[in-house]
Design a protein around this motif. Structure first.
Motif, PDB file in Angstrom:
ATOM      1  N   VAL A  38      71.292  63.197  53.577  1.00 54.45           N
ATOM      2  CA  VAL A  38      71.322  64.025  54.782  1.00 54.45           C
ATOM      3  C   VAL A  38      69.943  64.636  55.066  1.00 54.45           C
ATOM      4  O   VAL A  38      69.612  64.911  56.214  1.00 54.45           O
TER       5      VAL A  38
ATOM      6  N   PHE B 254      76.804  69.208  58.644  1.00 52.91           N
ATOM      7  CA  PHE B 254      77.128  68.689  57.316  1.00 52.91           C
ATOM      8  C   PHE B 254      77.167  69.814  56.300  1.00 52.91           C
ATOM      9  O   PHE B 254      78.117  69.925  55.524  1.00 52.91           O
TER      10      PHE B 254
ATOM     11  N   GLN C 257      72.039  67.978  60.279  1.00 56.16           N
ATOM     12  CA  GLN C 257      72.178  68.537  58.938  1.00 56.16           C
ATOM     13  C   GLN C 257      73.051  69.787  58.933  1.00 56.16           C
ATOM     14  O   GLN C 257      73.825  69.997  57.997  1.00 56.16           O
TER      15      GLN C 257
END
Length: 64
Positions: A29, A40, A37
């Motif tokens: 990532v 996530f 990002q």
């Protein structure tokens, strides 16, 4: 073996496995744009709460 001990062991090893997966995925990532990002890491930061919550309720339940 008591429920609390089982829950502690399952929680410890489960969170350890979860941490390993998130760290492994986090390496990939890091190459993404920051806007990708953020979701996530938000999801990874909260995803562990629900299984741990269920485990805590199961451990605290009185035996029949």
């Amino acid at each position: 073996m008591s429920r609390i001990l089982i829950a502690c062991l399952a929680g410890f090893f489960g969170l350890l496995a979860y941490l390993a997966v998130v760290l492994w995925a986090g390496d990939h990532v890091q190459q993404w744009h920051w806007a990708l990002q953020v979701p996530f890491y938000l999801a990874a930061g909260f995803a562990w709460v629900f299984p741990v919550r269920s485990l805590m309720f199961w451990a605290a339940r009185r035996p029949r």
